[in-house]
Write an enzyme that holds these catalytic residues in place. Structure first.
Site, PDB file in Angstrom:
ATOM      1  N   HIS A   1     -45.565  -6.278  -9.517  1.00 37.10           N
ATOM      2  CA  HIS A   1     -45.337  -4.949 -10.201  1.00 37.10           C
ATOM      3  C   HIS A   1     -46.114  -5.060 -11.681  1.00 37.10           C
ATOM      4  CE1 HIS A   1     -44.084  -2.855  -6.682  1.00 37.10           C
ATOM      5  NE2 HIS A   1     -43.000  -3.730  -6.660  1.00 37.10           N
TER       6      HIS A   1
ATOM      7  N   THR B   1     -42.093  -2.321   1.036  1.00 36.87           N
ATOM      8  CA  THR B   1     -41.751  -2.995   2.439  1.00 36.87           C
ATOM      9  C   THR B   1     -40.427  -2.444   3.185  1.00 36.87           C
ATOM     10  OG1 THR B   1     -42.995  -4.788   1.859  1.00 36.87           O
ATOM     11  CG2 THR B   1     -42.002  -4.858   4.058  1.00 36.87           C
TER      12      THR B   1
ATOM     13  N   HIS C   1     -35.454  -8.679  -1.304  1.00 37.36           N
ATOM     14  CA  HIS C   1     -35.788  -7.055  -1.236  1.00 37.36           C
ATOM     15  C   HIS C   1     -34.760  -6.344  -1.961  1.00 37.36           C
ATOM     16  CE1 HIS C   1     -37.563  -3.320  -0.664  1.00 37.36           C
ATOM     17  NE2 HIS C   1     -38.695  -4.052  -0.399  1.00 37.36           N
TER      18      HIS C   1
ATOM     19  N   ARG D   1     -51.407  -6.536  -0.532  1.00 37.56           N
ATOM     20  CA  ARG D   1     -51.398  -5.550   0.537  1.00 37.56           C
ATOM     21  C   ARG D   1     -52.696  -4.936   0.723  1.00 37.56           C
ATOM     22  NH1 ARG D   1     -46.069  -2.940   0.522  1.00 37.56           N
ATOM     23  NH2 ARG D   1     -47.022  -1.404   2.022  1.00 37.56           N
TER      24      ARG D   1
ATOM     25  N   ASN E   1     -41.303 -12.827  -7.752  1.00 33.28           N
ATOM     26  CA  ASN E   1     -42.391 -11.721  -7.182  1.00 33.28           C
ATOM     27  C   ASN E   1     -43.118 -10.939  -8.467  1.00 33.28           C
ATOM     28  OD1 ASN E   1     -43.866  -9.302  -6.220  1.00 33.28           O
ATOM     29  ND2 ASN E   1     -43.172  -9.934  -4.197  1.00 33.28           N
TER      30      ASN E   1
ATOM     31  N   GLU F   1     -37.182 -14.824   6.275  1.00 31.51           N
ATOM     32  CA  GLU F   1     -36.763 -14.044   5.030  1.00 31.51           C
ATOM     33  C   GLU F   1     -36.005 -13.046   5.498  1.00 31.51           C
ATOM     34  OE1 GLU F   1     -39.027 -14.333   1.531  1.00 31.51           O
ATOM     35  OE2 GLU F   1     -38.378 -12.238   0.878  1.00 31.51           O
TER      36      GLU F   1
ATOM     37  N   ARG G   1     -52.990  -2.090  -3.582  1.00 38.94           N
ATOM     38  CA  ARG G   1     -52.325  -1.129  -4.666  1.00 38.94           C
ATOM     39  C   ARG G   1     -51.815  -1.949  -5.678  1.00 38.94           C
ATOM     40  NH1 ARG G   1     -47.018   0.830  -1.452  1.00 38.94           N
ATOM     41  NH2 ARG G   1     -48.584   1.148   0.170  1.00 38.94           N
TER      42      ARG G   1
ATOM     43  N   GLU H   1     -47.298 -13.254   0.521  1.00 39.33           N
ATOM     44  CA  GLU H   1     -46.782 -12.377   1.441  1.00 39.33           C
ATOM     45  C   GLU H   1     -47.939 -11.385   2.010  1.00 39.33           C
ATOM     46  OE1 GLU H   1     -42.748 -11.449  -0.848  1.00 39.33           O
ATOM     47  OE2 GLU H   1     -44.035  -9.866  -0.653  1.00 39.33           O
TER      48      GLU H   1
ATOM     49  N   HIS I   1     -47.516 -10.382  -2.912  1.00 40.45           N
ATOM     50  CA  HIS I   1     -48.105  -9.562  -1.868  1.00 40.45           C
ATOM     51  C   HIS I   1     -49.421  -8.802  -2.001  1.00 40.45           C
ATOM     52  CE1 HIS I   1     -46.507  -6.271   1.125  1.00 40.45           C
ATOM     53  NE2 HIS I   1     -47.587  -6.860   1.806  1.00 40.45           N
TER      54      HIS I   1
HETATM   55  N1  PXP Z   1     -39.526 -10.414   0.000  1.00 38.71           N
HETATM   56  C1  PXP Z   1     -40.324  -9.848   0.546  1.00 38.71           C
HETATM   57  C2  PXP Z   1     -40.829 -10.398   2.018  1.00 38.71           C
HETATM   58  C3  PXP Z   1     -40.920  -8.632   0.061  1.00 38.71           C
HETATM   59  O1  PXP Z   1     -41.970  -7.764   0.703  1.00 38.71           O
HETATM   60  C4  PXP Z   1     -40.536  -8.308  -1.264  1.00 38.71           C
HETATM   61  C5  PXP Z   1     -41.311  -6.975  -1.987  1.00 38.71           C
HETATM   62  O2  PXP Z   1     -42.531  -7.329  -1.986  1.00 38.71           O
HETATM   63  C6  PXP Z   1     -39.819  -9.111  -1.993  1.00 38.71           C
HETATM   64  C7  PXP Z   1     -39.189 -10.136  -1.274  1.00 38.71           C
HETATM   65  C8  PXP Z   1     -39.253  -8.544  -3.458  1.00 38.71           C
HETATM   66  O3  PXP Z   1     -38.664  -7.214  -3.522  1.00 38.71           O
HETATM   67  P1  PXP Z   1     -38.081  -6.655  -4.640  1.00 38.71           P
HETATM   68  O4  PXP Z   1     -39.681  -6.367  -5.416  1.00 38.71           O
HETATM   69  O5  PXP Z   1     -37.405  -5.419  -4.311  1.00 38.71           O
HETATM   70  O6  PXP Z   1     -37.329  -7.741  -5.681  1.00 38.71           O
END
Ligand code: PXP
Length: 255
Positions: free
Chosen positions: A13, A107, A200, A48, A10, A157, A52, A76, A46
């Protein structure tokens, strides 16, 4: 033998850091290219509602890149008509429906598929008809897993945040309980024919126990990897995560 375990990186960030200055650096597209070269099986982003981090332009670019490389994009998004229209334009390999609140930092919990059945089910159908594999991001709660199945999702998930938080806080009882719930949830999902993903809050310390759940076939990991990349670089951070996943995956299905 358990199924192979995929890693979705992901890159949200990377966009968070970019947006702190409003320019173009660091570019999430470049992060995606590096992640794929370093061992990621796919890219997760994601979009959003408040934009952001990831922007619409990022999704355009990521969609084109992943299509060109024949690698999966996992988009996402919240369950809204605006997001549905965007997903139907891009038709990504996978769409993961997540709950979204503007005031949250990330999330925080899973989607309430039980309560939201009437608006989630048609969304799952539209996205599936368009060719995306639809995943619902839920807690490892039997009622939510059963509802995801009834809603027609191909994938669930499981939210690993509570397990990861308990582990980091040193609350062994809570961590054991949360991990047991994830194991039971993954087994229940598989019994219903749902593909099991997890994500997550996963880091190097928590990835092993989650990777050892044989019914989980994909992990989506973001914040920790991007943070770690500041110190060691993105490729080494991903390579280390991949190594820990592969080491923890049991050779035989767990009893
Ligand atoms: N899976 C989903 C559905 C999420 O919403 C997120 C966070 O955006 C992640 C995985 C990844 O989480 P993290 O950034 O904490 O590794």
């Amino acid at each position: 033998m358990p199924a192979p375990l995929r890693l979705g990186v992901n890159i949200d960030h990377v966009a968070t850091v970019r947006n702190a200055r409003g320019g173009t650096h660091p570019d999430p597209l470049r992060a995606a290219e590096i992640a794929l070269a370093a061992g990621a099986d796919g890219i997760t982003a994601h979009l959003r509602e408040d934009r952001r981090h990831i922007s619409d332009t990022d999704i355009d670019a990521l969609s084109a890149l992943l299509r060109a490389q024949a690698r999966p994009l996992n988009l996402e998004m919240a369950v809204t008509q605006e997001m549905l229209a965007i997903a139907l334009t891009h038709r990504p390999h996978a769409v993961c429906l997540v709950p979204e609140k503007r005031e949250e930092r990330t999330t925080e919990g899973g989607l309430d598929v039980v309560g939201g059945h009437n608006w989630i089910t048609p969304m799952v159908a539209r996205l599936s008809q368009a060719g995306s594999r639809v995943s619902l991001f839920i807690g490892a709660d039997p009622a939510q897993i059963d509802a995801a199945h009834r809603a027609g999702a191909a994938v669930v998930e499981l939210h690993t945040g509570a397990y990861c938080d308990a582990f980091r806080e040193g609350d062994d009882n809570a961590a054991t309980e949360e991990l047991a719930a994830l194991r039971a949830g993954a087994a229940r999902a598989a019994a219903l024919g749902l593909e099991g993903h997890a994500g997550h809050g996963i880091d190097y310390d928590t990835v092993g126990a989650i990777s050892a759940i044989p019914e989980v076939v994909e992990l989506n990991i973001g914040h920790f990897l991007i943070g770690e990349a500041v110190f060691v670089g993105l490729s080494p951070a991903i390579a280390r995560m991949r190594e820990l996943m592969d080491t923890a995956r049991p050779a035989e299905p767990m009893a």
